[in-house]
Design an enzyme around this catalytic site. Structure first.
Site, mmCIF file in Angstrom:
data_model
loop_
_atom_site.group_PDB
_atom_site.id
_atom_site.type_symbol
_atom_site.label_atom_id
_atom_site.label_comp_id
_atom_site.label_asym_id
_atom_site.label_seq_id
_atom_site.Cartn_x
_atom_site.Cartn_y
_atom_site.Cartn_z
ATOM 1 N N ARG A 108 -47.060 -4.619 -65.822
ATOM 2 C CA ARG A 108 -46.823 -5.631 -66.993
ATOM 3 C C ARG A 108 -47.827 -5.397 -67.916
ATOM 4 O O ARG A 108 -47.490 -5.590 -69.447
ATOM 5 C CB ARG A 108 -46.899 -6.968 -66.386
ATOM 6 C CG ARG A 108 -46.693 -8.036 -67.349
ATOM 7 C CD ARG A 108 -46.856 -9.522 -66.642
ATOM 8 N NE ARG A 108 -45.696 -9.470 -65.600
ATOM 9 C CZ ARG A 108 -46.018 -10.579 -64.458
ATOM 10 N NH1 ARG A 108 -46.857 -11.395 -64.412
ATOM 11 N NH2 ARG A 108 -45.015 -10.977 -63.809
ATOM 12 N N TYR A 109 -48.947 -5.364 -67.471
ATOM 13 C CA TYR A 109 -50.235 -5.276 -68.893
ATOM 14 C C TYR A 109 -50.515 -3.938 -68.789
ATOM 15 O O TYR A 109 -50.497 -3.038 -67.809
ATOM 16 C CB TYR A 109 -51.413 -6.028 -68.105
ATOM 17 C CG TYR A 109 -51.092 -7.726 -67.766
ATOM 18 C CD1 TYR A 109 -50.861 -8.484 -68.745
ATOM 19 C CD2 TYR A 109 -50.920 -7.980 -66.432
ATOM 20 C CE1 TYR A 109 -50.567 -9.920 -68.434
ATOM 21 C CE2 TYR A 109 -50.688 -9.440 -66.170
ATOM 22 C CZ TYR A 109 -50.385 -10.231 -67.122
ATOM 23 O OH TYR A 109 -50.233 -11.410 -66.854
ATOM 24 N N ARG A 112 -53.207 -2.063 -66.161
ATOM 25 C CA ARG A 112 -53.339 -2.083 -64.680
ATOM 26 C C ARG A 112 -51.708 -2.175 -64.147
ATOM 27 O O ARG A 112 -50.933 -2.768 -64.820
ATOM 28 C CB ARG A 112 -53.870 -3.548 -64.168
ATOM 29 C CG ARG A 112 -53.665 -4.779 -65.076
ATOM 30 C CD ARG A 112 -55.200 -5.655 -65.156
ATOM 31 N NE ARG A 112 -54.791 -7.146 -65.408
ATOM 32 C CZ ARG A 112 -54.766 -7.493 -66.670
ATOM 33 N NH1 ARG A 112 -54.682 -6.457 -67.625
ATOM 34 N NH2 ARG A 112 -54.489 -8.730 -66.759
ATOM 35 N N CYS A 121 -45.704 -8.638 -43.756
ATOM 36 C CA CYS A 121 -46.879 -9.375 -43.715
ATOM 37 C C CYS A 121 -47.195 -9.988 -42.278
ATOM 38 O O CYS A 121 -46.602 -10.048 -41.583
ATOM 39 C CB CYS A 121 -47.062 -10.564 -44.483
ATOM 40 S SG CYS A 121 -46.835 -10.233 -46.293
ATOM 41 N N CYS A 125 -45.873 -16.850 -45.167
ATOM 42 C CA CYS A 125 -46.439 -18.165 -45.817
ATOM 43 C C CYS A 125 -45.124 -18.746 -46.293
ATOM 44 O O CYS A 125 -44.122 -17.983 -46.938
ATOM 45 C CB CYS A 125 -47.382 -17.747 -46.869
ATOM 46 S SG CYS A 125 -48.868 -16.925 -46.274
ATOM 47 N N CYS A 128 -44.548 -18.419 -50.065
ATOM 48 C CA CYS A 128 -44.714 -17.322 -50.613
ATOM 49 C C CYS A 128 -43.673 -16.983 -51.745
ATOM 50 O O CYS A 128 -42.466 -17.448 -51.888
ATOM 51 C CB CYS A 128 -44.324 -16.108 -49.545
ATOM 52 S SG CYS A 128 -44.330 -14.423 -50.251
ATOM 53 N N ARG A 130 -42.778 -14.232 -53.050
ATOM 54 C CA ARG A 130 -41.910 -13.187 -52.780
ATOM 55 C C ARG A 130 -41.253 -13.064 -51.735
ATOM 56 O O ARG A 130 -40.767 -12.160 -51.157
ATOM 57 C CB ARG A 130 -42.911 -11.807 -52.876
ATOM 58 C CG ARG A 130 -43.712 -11.486 -53.945
ATOM 59 C CD ARG A 130 -43.975 -9.926 -54.133
ATOM 60 N NE ARG A 130 -44.713 -9.722 -55.488
ATOM 61 C CZ ARG A 130 -46.212 -9.590 -55.434
ATOM 62 N NH1 ARG A 130 -46.891 -9.561 -54.258
ATOM 63 N NH2 ARG A 130 -46.946 -9.450 -56.352
ATOM 64 N N ASP A 290 -45.021 -21.307 -58.554
ATOM 65 C CA ASP A 290 -43.993 -20.828 -59.465
ATOM 66 C C ASP A 290 -42.582 -21.705 -59.091
ATOM 67 O O ASP A 290 -42.133 -21.883 -57.788
ATOM 68 C CB ASP A 290 -43.648 -19.542 -59.223
ATOM 69 C CG ASP A 290 -44.822 -18.734 -59.780
ATOM 70 O OD1 ASP A 290 -45.342 -19.146 -60.952
ATOM 71 O OD2 ASP A 290 -45.240 -17.639 -59.216
ATOM 72 N N ASP A 327 -47.840 -18.513 -64.183
ATOM 73 C CA ASP A 327 -47.104 -17.091 -64.557
ATOM 74 C C ASP A 327 -45.880 -17.549 -65.162
ATOM 75 O O ASP A 327 -45.062 -18.313 -64.752
ATOM 76 C CB ASP A 327 -46.550 -16.424 -63.293
ATOM 77 C CG ASP A 327 -46.896 -15.076 -63.080
ATOM 78 O OD1 ASP A 327 -47.046 -14.397 -64.217
ATOM 79 O OD2 ASP A 327 -46.664 -14.094 -62.403
ATOM 80 N N LYS A 334 -49.477 -14.032 -67.329
ATOM 81 C CA LYS A 334 -50.029 -15.321 -66.969
ATOM 82 C C LYS A 334 -50.694 -16.162 -68.341
ATOM 83 O O LYS A 334 -50.962 -15.534 -69.113
ATOM 84 C CB LYS A 334 -51.260 -14.771 -65.884
ATOM 85 C CG LYS A 334 -50.758 -14.428 -64.649
ATOM 86 C CD LYS A 334 -52.067 -13.941 -63.774
ATOM 87 C CE LYS A 334 -51.441 -13.510 -62.562
ATOM 88 N NZ LYS A 334 -50.821 -12.277 -62.372
#
Ligand SMILES: *Cc1c(COP(=O)(O)O)cnc(C)c1O
Length: 364
Positions: A108-109, A112, A121, A125, A128, A130, A290, A327, A334
């Protein structure tokens, strides 16, 4: 459960034992948690079908079996609210599609790139972002899938940083993890490796593994960014994990998510961020939750986050202040959110509000 949660088990401090003995079924959770609420009962029946369950014995041992308001419990026990169509409304399911044409890579950026090496995981959570992509099934990427990721990064020489994000990269075997990171470090223009991992919080035993610690020292600096949400998560086991990482000459930062009913008040956040700097972890981001299907019930208004940020400013060490951010949908990046401190401007006269709420005139 009984035996499983006996901390004197000679395996308790072995991260592989913790992973192998994760509680992954509604029945498993029911043995531990008493007086389940209706929302939890229904969640264990229905939500568990849609979003996976997993929790390490260690992290489960921090949860209150009797109190449904326990902040740890709320992060691990599925609730019907997660799939209730009355709550999880008007979410654009594609709003957060992150990936481009190469699977497991998001660029995206310019400088990075974010990659994922597994869908697994230690803990799933409940909040989460995702959650639709993790855990079903639990699978590490293959060498064949890694190849195009590596080729892409190698070709794009404006990329300076690789962020290895979740599924949690630290569930990989040492052998696999070391291999992928060594491959990435071979690329000349890669200056920074960042690992996003919740293991310091939910599987601190991962950092009692000498082989991993030696590797982290060898590749130092690697930026470890973890995910604490509540002061209750700062335990002796966790302090030791952080200390072990810091001995390998690597910085530890934290990202918190603002979660309704878990940490959405100034006192809890103050205690959390003070606790983090006490053990040597720098609060980096406070993320607004989100609007993703499955996590909408954890959202607060933005004003709640802004109030927390004003509370911290001036009262709490600057070291303990994260950046509050959200986001934007459709990969727009962000955005930083901050209380307004410059309240008015008249010619050269500027009016600022200080941390005590006093308006101060400043001419320049
Ligand atoms: C958040 C994010 C990053 C990292 O952003 P920083 O502000 O550097 O922490 C990188 N790539 C993607 C796709 C992200 O969502």
């Amino acid at each position: 459960m009984g035996n499983l949660l006996k901390k004197d088990s000679k395996y308790w401090n072995d991260w592989r034992w913790q992973l192998k003995n994760r509680i992954k079924t509604p029945q498993g959770l029911k043995k531990y948690f008493k007086n389940l609420t209706e929302d939890e009962e229904k969640g264990l029946k229905l939500t568990a079908e849609e979003f996976p369950i997993a929790v390490t014995p260690y992290y489960l041992s921090l949860a209150d079996p009797y109190n449904p308001e326990c902040p740890i419990r709320k992060q691990v026990v599925p609730r019907y609210s997660e799939i209730d169509p009355k709550i999880q409304i008007s979410c654009d399911p594609n709003a957060l599609e992150e990936e481009g044409e190469i699977p497991h890579l998001t660029h995206r950026y310019p400088d990075r790139v974010l990659i994922t090496l597994t869908t697994m995981c230690p803990v799933y959570c409940r909040h989460c972002m995702r959650k639709r992509k993790v855990g079903k099934p639990e699978r590490a990427i293959t060498e064949e899938e890694f190849k195009p990721i590596w080729d892409y990064i190698k070709k794009q020489n404006q990329i300076r940083e690789v962020l290895i994000s979740g599924g949690d990269p630290l569930v990989l075997s040492n052998e696999k993890l070391f291999h992928y990171i060594r491959q990435l470090k071979k690329i000349d223009h890669i200056e920074v490796i960042r690992i996003g991992t919740r293991t310091p919080v939910i599987l601190p035993q991962r950092f009692y593994d000498d082989e991993l610690l030696r590797f982290l020292e060898e590749i130092s600096p690697v930026w470890i960014v973890t995910h604490f949400n509540h002061p209750k998560e700062i335990t002796e086991e966790v302090s030791l994990a952080v200390k072990n990482i810091r001995k390998t000459a690597n910085p530890v930062l934290n990202q918190t998510v603002l979660l309704k009913g878990i940490n959405d008040n100034p006192q809890t956040m103050e205690e959390l961020f003070r606790g983090l700097i006490r053990i040597g972890v720098k609060p980096y981001y406070l993320f607004h939750c989100d609007p993703i299907y499955g996590v909408v019930h954890f959202r607060t208004p933005i004003e709640v986050g802004l109030k927390i940020m004003s509370h911290l400013r001036g009262r709490v060490s600057g070291l303990a202040q994260p950046i509050y951010a959200l986001d934007l949908p459709h990969g727009k990046g962000k955005v930083v959110l901050s209380p307004q401190y410059l309240v008015k401007k008249e010619g050269r006269k500027h009016y600022f509000r200080n941390y005590e709420g006093e308006i101060v005139e400043y001419e320049f």
